[in-house]
Every structure is written in structure tokens, then in C-alpha cells.
Scaffold this motif. Structure first.
Motif, PDB file in Angstrom:
ATOM      1  N   CYS A 399       1.077  -0.990   0.209  1.00 14.26           N
ATOM      2  CA  CYS A 399       0.364  -0.035  -0.069  1.00 14.26           C
ATOM      3  C   CYS A 399       1.133   0.834   0.138  1.00 14.26           C
ATOM      4  O   CYS A 399       0.175   1.855   0.224  1.00 14.26           O
ATOM      5  N   ASP A 409      -3.744  10.455  -9.837  1.00 10.47           N
ATOM      6  CA  ASP A 409      -4.373   9.351 -10.605  1.00 10.47           C
ATOM      7  C   ASP A 409      -3.370   7.362 -10.015  1.00 10.47           C
ATOM      8  O   ASP A 409      -4.241   6.916  -9.968  1.00 10.47           O
ATOM      9  N   GLN A 412      -2.677   4.381  -4.321  1.00 16.22           N
ATOM     10  CA  GLN A 412      -3.542   3.625  -3.870  1.00 16.22           C
ATOM     11  C   GLN A 412      -4.779   3.060  -3.113  1.00 16.22           C
ATOM     12  O   GLN A 412      -5.521   3.379  -2.603  1.00 16.22           O
ATOM     13  N   PRO A 413      -5.160   2.273  -4.461  1.00  8.37           N
ATOM     14  CA  PRO A 413      -6.819   1.665  -3.633  1.00  8.37           C
ATOM     15  C   PRO A 413      -7.600   1.686  -2.769  1.00  8.37           C
ATOM     16  O   PRO A 413      -7.347   1.286  -1.742  1.00  8.37           O
ATOM     17  N   GLY A 426     -15.344   1.476  -0.901  1.00  8.86           N
ATOM     18  CA  GLY A 426     -14.747   2.389  -1.014  1.00  8.86           C
ATOM     19  C   GLY A 426     -15.334   3.400  -0.126  1.00  8.86           C
ATOM     20  O   GLY A 426     -14.675   4.824   0.233  1.00  8.86           O
ATOM     21  N   GLU A 492      -9.330  13.387  -0.626  1.00 11.66           N
ATOM     22  CA  GLU A 492     -10.217  12.205  -0.184  1.00 11.66           C
ATOM     23  C   GLU A 492     -10.629  12.499   0.766  1.00 11.66           C
ATOM     24  O   GLU A 492     -11.674  11.228   1.535  1.00 11.66           O
TER      25      GLU A 492
END
Length: 683
Positions: A399, A409, A412-413, A426, A492
């Protein structure tokens, strides 16, 4: 086809290898001795291109002959050194170190060591002076260059002759230099190790071999040599770790080498050419390849064996011994096998022998990796200590947002770096955000959060503190990528709206350990652009204030974790070394006085506590309270090691911290205040 021998070029080799060797030996005045490699690149480009150009012009060029010459020149001394180094490594290195060494054999044998080491020597990798074959990165750069260069030169010569070749190669060289300069501050490791940012140095020598220069008067040529010598010698003493290198700062030694080679061609009796042609200089130049090969693994292995860096006297002895070995290598290995008559004069046999050397080395490397140890065993306690170095969670491994060429972009998701019911959707309730210390701490906190039926998310970028209002500058990193990452995380947080944000970092880097290498800078603080400890500490206090203010304004509760104690040497590594060497006293590795720990982590912890006290919804928690009791701090219990190195918690350490009732209570109170009123945690 061969060139007329020039003794001054051998003397220039002596300057190059001497600079590198003295730099590696840590002799204080030679802080910029690494520029010797750049000089080698120029010499190599000049000599090999001179031969290739002559052969292509005469119509005698053969690619097979070229590689046959390279094998005869490079392979004998290289693979002998690797074989002997492997033998001594097996005797000296601990099992885990031996496994790491074996992993460097294949890249070294196949000439992609530069690519391998550029990836290996990251934040979590070994120190450079613990890698015996690290110096082979430069040989890999050369050999990669010579995979492409003869073909490119041949095509250009066929299409348009020398003028087209010179023009295209000059454009490639300028492009390579521009690329190196464009990434040297943000991606210094890539700029240093990779061919695309080093090719211009080899091409500088190549272009010198191909351009037709007007003849210089001997006096002017002599002065040119003096200027070239100064351009090399001054950086050897003036450059250092803080120099943003390579890029434009590599121009002086590169152009200096070009000037000396030019000068020697026009003024062989000039002062520089005469000095370089002295018998001693020429001899060192002749053994320079072997000396470069042998000196570094000897210095590294002896330092590992002694458990410390060598003294100046010890380094001097090592260099002298390496010189003797290099002389023997030249006489009995290199010179005989460099001749066209070697191995019966059969080219196919020589190429086959080279291929066998590579295959044998690869086979030995694979066998060593499978066995996983050297000659001597290590005790169960030592084995546990060695294993602690790999006690990192999967989250920490996968991660980390790699700063190399990072853009928003590439974040890390959430699904990959969160645990709990909201991960796949999410969303998350708790964000653990920070540098590599956040990655090391995450799993313990995440498991507590998941038991509450909530979701925890990790956001981490190594070397990047979770702070707004300034920039985290590093030795060869301008901090712009870190600042971009911090902004992306804040975006975020605005979008996801977690209940709690936990800030974790190695705060000491930006306070007690700050300096030119690591410093926070900010134009929001008067005098905040200075890269020194005092200024960085002031900027740290400002950035901490701004960060918690902005975060709390956005909604979440904030917990700032004070840093855990640091250790030097690393506790697990210290135990493993003492167990392996049977020196005893392993217990002394596992603790330190509280006063010693506070010296480094205390100032930042005080700022964190003071900042939290001024803001409702912001809590400060001192991790040192978990690991320190009375006047001692401990790094483990028995075979349980709380650290993977000197400052990062292991998974064992993170879980140990998460068992602390006070830390759990702090987290539960923040979650309750953030709206998770039904959350409970088992003590």
C-alpha cells in the motif's frame, strides 16, 4: 583494429579509480570521489567508439568480433571476483544477508545490476555499504550501452556517414542530459543508476572520438589539459552527499575528462599528459579495472565481519591488498585471456566460455537462494531476530504510494488498502495516514477497528509526513511529490468523510534529526526556507497546527501518535549479529534508557501534545508510554521483536501496541465523538 596506445589515458584511469576507491574508503577529503565513475564512462566511450569508427570506415567491422573483445576484456576478472566474493560472503554473512547477496548475483552476471539496485536500495532496502556487488551497477550501465550503441552507430554510418552519426548522437546525448537533470531532484536514484540518464556521459567520449577537431597549438592544448584536470580534481574535494548529482553537476568531470583526452592528443608533452604518463600512474591505470572490481566487496565484507566501518588505517590496508590482487589479476588473468589467441584463438569457444560463466553464476545464485544460508549456522534466537526484519504486514508491503513518478491518479485504492466491511464499497471509518511508520503501525490499529465492525484505511508514502502548510525536503528530493500526495489525501478525506484520522510519522526526522538532508520548509513561516534543524522545528510546529486545524474543520476527530523510541543499532539486527558471531550480550541490544529515547523523540512529542491541547476533537497519544516503563524502553520480549529495524515497528510490535488499554481507549473515544457510538472494543 587497434588504436595507438596513449599512456596519458591510462593515467586518467588511475585518477578515476583512485577517486572512487578513496571515496568508498570514507577518506574525508574525497567526498566527491564518486565522479571517478563519470570519468570512466567518458574514457570508455572514447576508446571503444574510436575502434568502432575505424573499423566501420575501413569496412572491417564485425559485431561478433566486438562482443568477443568485450568478453575477453570484461569477463575473466569479473567472474573471478564474483566467485571469490561469493566464497567469502558464505563464510562471513548471516543467513538472511547471504540470501540477499545471492539475489544480487543474477543481476550482476546478466548486467542489469543497475536496474536491480535502483529498485533494491529503497527506503526499506539494505544500506548501500552492506551490498558487496553494488559497484557493478556502473559495469551494467556500460554493457547495456554497448548492446545498442554499435548497432545504432553502424546504421547511422551506413545512412549518412560520420556527419549524420555525430549529429544524431549529439541529440541523443543532449536528450539524456536533459532527462537526467529533469529527474535528479525528484528521482535521484533513477538518475544515478539508469542508462537513460547516464548515456550522455559515454556519448561525450564517443563524440570526441568521431568529430574532426581543428588542431590546437601545443600551448593552448596544454592549458586545456590543466583546465580539464581542475574540472575533475575540484569536484573530488568539493562535491559531497548534498550535491544534486548527476545531471548538470556531472558536467565538470565529464567535460574535464574530454578536455584531458583532447589535450593529450594535441600536446603529448603538456604538463597534464606528462604527469598522467608517469610509470606509477600508468600502472595504476592498467590495473584500474581489477582494482575497481576488488576494492568494494573487500571493504564491505570486512566491515560486516568487524561489525563497524573500517578505520582509515584498515581501509588503507584493504586498498593495498586489493592493489596487489589487481596486479596479479592483470598479469595472470586479464592479460593472457585478453589476447586474440586466448583459448586456442577460437572465438566460438571464448563466447561459449563466457556463456558458461554466466550460467554457472546463475546456477550458484539459485542454489544459494534455495539453501537460504551460508556456511555457519545461527542460534534459534538469532534466527528469530533475522526473521524480524521481514515481519511486515501485507498492507505495508503493497500500500505504499511510491514517490517515483507518482501522480494523484496513482493513489493506492481503498479496496486494496483497507480492512473491514466498508473496504469494498470505497468507504472507511478510520484513516491511518503518514509515512512508512504509518504502514508499520497500521495492522494493529486496523485489527482493533475491524473487531468493532468498522473499516480502517491505510494511506502512506515513505518519507512523506502527513502535514500541510509546507514541504518536506530531502537530500535529493525537492518534496513536490510529497506535497502533491498530501493534497490528494486531504481531497480523499473531504470526499469519504471518515470519523477518525490517525496521523503517524517519524517526527524526529523533521525535528531533532533535521538538517540539510531532511528539513521542513515553508513560506508561511518567517525564515522558513532554511534547511536546518532550528528552522525545521519551527516549521514543524506550524505545519502540525495547520494540519490538525484543517482536518478537524473537515469533520473527523484527529489522533496524533507520538513517535515510538528509536534504536541504534537496530535491536533485531544487533541480536542476530551477536548470536551469529557468538559474542554474547544479546540482551543489551533490546533496551535503552528512557532519557536516551526522549532526546530524539521528546521535542516532537511535546509539540504534538501542546497542539492537541489547543484543539477540541484532537488527541495526542505517546507511543513511548507503551514501550517504556520507569526509566527503560524495551524493543521486545524473548523471541518477540517489536521492531523490524531501528525505528519501524514490526507486525508483532504493532499488535503489541494495539493491546494497550490507553491507546484503545483513545481510539474508542475518538470514534464515539465522531459518531460511531455503537462501537466497542474488547480489552
Amino acid at each position: 583494429m587497434s588504436l595507438a596506445y596513449r599512456s596519458d589515458i591510462d593515467g586518467l584511469r588511475a585518477i578515476a579509480v583512485g577517486s572512487v576507491v578513496l571515496f568508498h574508503a570514507r577518506i574525508p577529503p574525497f567526498t566527491g570521489g564518486y565522479i571517478g565513475v563519470d570519468v570512466f564512462f567518458v574514457i570508455s566511450g572514447f576508446l571503444i567508439t574510436s575502434i568502432l569508427h575505424q573499423e566501420m570506415t575501413a569496412g572491417t567491422y564485425s559485431l561478433v568480433d566486438f562482443y568477443d573483445r568485450r568478453i575477453r576484456r570484461i569477463f575473466p576478472a569479473l567472474f573471478l571476483m564474483m566467485a571469490v566474493t561469493t566464497l567469502f560472503a558464505a563464510l562471513i554473512l548471516m543467513p538472511r544477508q547471504m540470501q540477499g547477496y545471492a539475489g544480487t548475483l543474477v543481476p550482476s552476471a546478466l548486467f542489469f545490476a543497475n536496474i536491480h539496485f535502483e529498485g533494491l536500495l529503497n527506503y526499506f532496502g539494505p544500506a548501500a555499504d552492506e551490498v558487496p556487488l553494488l559497484h557493478l551497477w556502473s559495469l551494467a550501465v556500460e554493457e547495456q550501452f554497448y548492446i545498442f550503441f554499435p548497432l545504432v552507430l553502424f546504421v547511422l554510418m551506413k545512412l549518412g556517414g560520420r556527419k549524420l552519426a555525430v549529429g544524431v548522437l549529439a541529440l541523443i546525448a543532449l536528450g539524456s542530459l536533459a532527462y537526467a537533470e529533469s529527474i535528479v531532484e525528484s528521482e535521484q536514484s533513477a538518475a544515478f543508476f539508469l542508462l537513460q540518464s547516464r548515456a550522455w556521459e559515454l556519448l561525450a567520449g564517443s563524440l570526441l572520438a568521431m568529430v574532426t577537431l581543428p588542431r590546437l597549438p601545443e600551448k593552448a592544448a596544454s592549458w586545456l589539459g590543466i583546465a580539464g584536470a581542475l574540472a575533475i580534481v575540484v569536484p573530488v574535494f568539493a562535491f559531497g552527499k548534498e550535491t544534486v548529482f548527476p545531471g548538470l553537476w556531472a558536467l565538470p568531470p565529464v567535460l574535464g575528462a574530454v578536455a584531458i583526452i583532447m589535450s593529450g592528443g594535441f600536446a603529448p608533452n603538456g604538463v597534464v599528459a606528462r604527469v598522467l604518463s608517469l610509470k606509477g600512474m600508468v600502472y595504476v591505470g592498467r590495473i584500474s579495472y581489477a582494482l575497481y572490481l576488488w576494492h568494494w566487496p573487500m571493504l564491505v565484507l570486512i566491515a560486516i565481519w568487524k561489525g563497524r566501518h573500517t578505520t582509515y588505517i584498515e581501509s588503507g590496508i584493504v586498498i593495498l591488498v586489493a592493489g596487489v590482487i589487481s596486479g596479479l589479476s592483470l598479469k595472470y588473468v586479464e592479460a593472457p585471456l585478453r589476447r586474440g589467441s586466448a583459448l586456442g584463438g577460437r572465438r566460438l569457444m571464448r563466447i561459449g566460455a563466457g556463456a558458461c560463466a554466466i550460467l554457472l553464476t546463475v546456477g550458484v545464485a539459485l542454489a544459494l537462494q534455495k539453501v537460504g544460508r551460508g556456511v555457519f549456522p545461527i542460534s534459534p534466537l538469532g534466527a528469530a531476530a533475522e526473521a524480524a526484519a521481514d515481519d511486515r504486514s501485507a498492507f505495508q508491503r503493497r500500500c505504499n504510494n511510491n514517490a517515483r513518478f507518482w501522480t494523484p491518479d496513482q493513489m493506492q485504492p481503498i479496496a486494496l488498502c483497507a480492512t473491514g466491511p466498508g473496504a469494498a464499497k470505497g468507504s472507511y471509518d478510520v484513516l491511518v495516514w503518514g509515512d512508512s511508520h504509518a504502514g508499520a503501525t497500521f495492522l494493529g490499529l486496523a485489527e482493533v477497528v475491524e473487531k468493532m465492525g468498522l473499516t480502517a484505511r491505510l494511506q502512506t508514502m515513505a518519507g512523506c509526513p502527513p502535514l500541510v502548510g509546507g514541504v518536506a525536503r530531502q537530500e535529493h528530493n525537492n518534496g513536490n511529490v510529497c506535497a502533491s500526495y498530501v493534497n490528494a489525501v486531504m481531497d480523499e478525506i473531504r470526499r469519504v468523510k471518515p470519523k477518525v484520522v490517525v496521523l503517524v510519522s517519524r517526527w524526529s526526522l523533521w525535528t531533532t534529526r533535521a538538517g540539510n538532508g531532511f528539513a521542513l520548509v515553508s513560506d508561511e513561516v518567517p525564515g522558513g526556507a532554511a534547511r536546518d534543524r532550528v528552522s525545521s522545528e519551527r516549521v514543524f510546529a506550524h505545519m502540525m497546527e495547520r494540519t490538525v486545524t484543517e482536518l478537524h474543520t473537515m469533520g473527523p476527530q484527529v489522533i496524533v501518535l507520538g513517535q515510538s523510541p528509536e534504536y541504534k543499532p537496530a535491536p533485531a539486527g544487533c541480536v542476530a549479529t551477536r548470536e551469529f558471531n557468538l559474542t554474547g550480550g544479546s540482551e543489551a541490544c533490546m533496551s535503552q534508557p528512557l532519557a536516551k529515547a526522549v532526546k530524539f523523540i521528546g521535542p516532537a512529542n511535546e509539540v504534538i501534545a501542546a497542539t492537541a491541547s489547543r484543539h477540541p476533537g484532537v488527541s495526542a497519544f505517546r507511543m513511548a508510554d507503551i514501550f517504556c516503563r520507569d526509566d527503560r524502553c524495551t524493543a521486545g520480549e524473548g523471541t518477540r521483536f517489536f521492531y523490524v529495524d531501528g525505528d519501524h515497528l514490526s507486525v508483532t510490535g504493532a499488535r503489541h501496541a494495539a493491546e494497550d488499554k490507553a491507546l484503545r481507549q483513545t481510539l474508542m473515544q475518538a470514534l464515539a465523538a465522531g459518531g460511531a457510538t455503537t462501537a466497542t472494543a474488547n480489552d
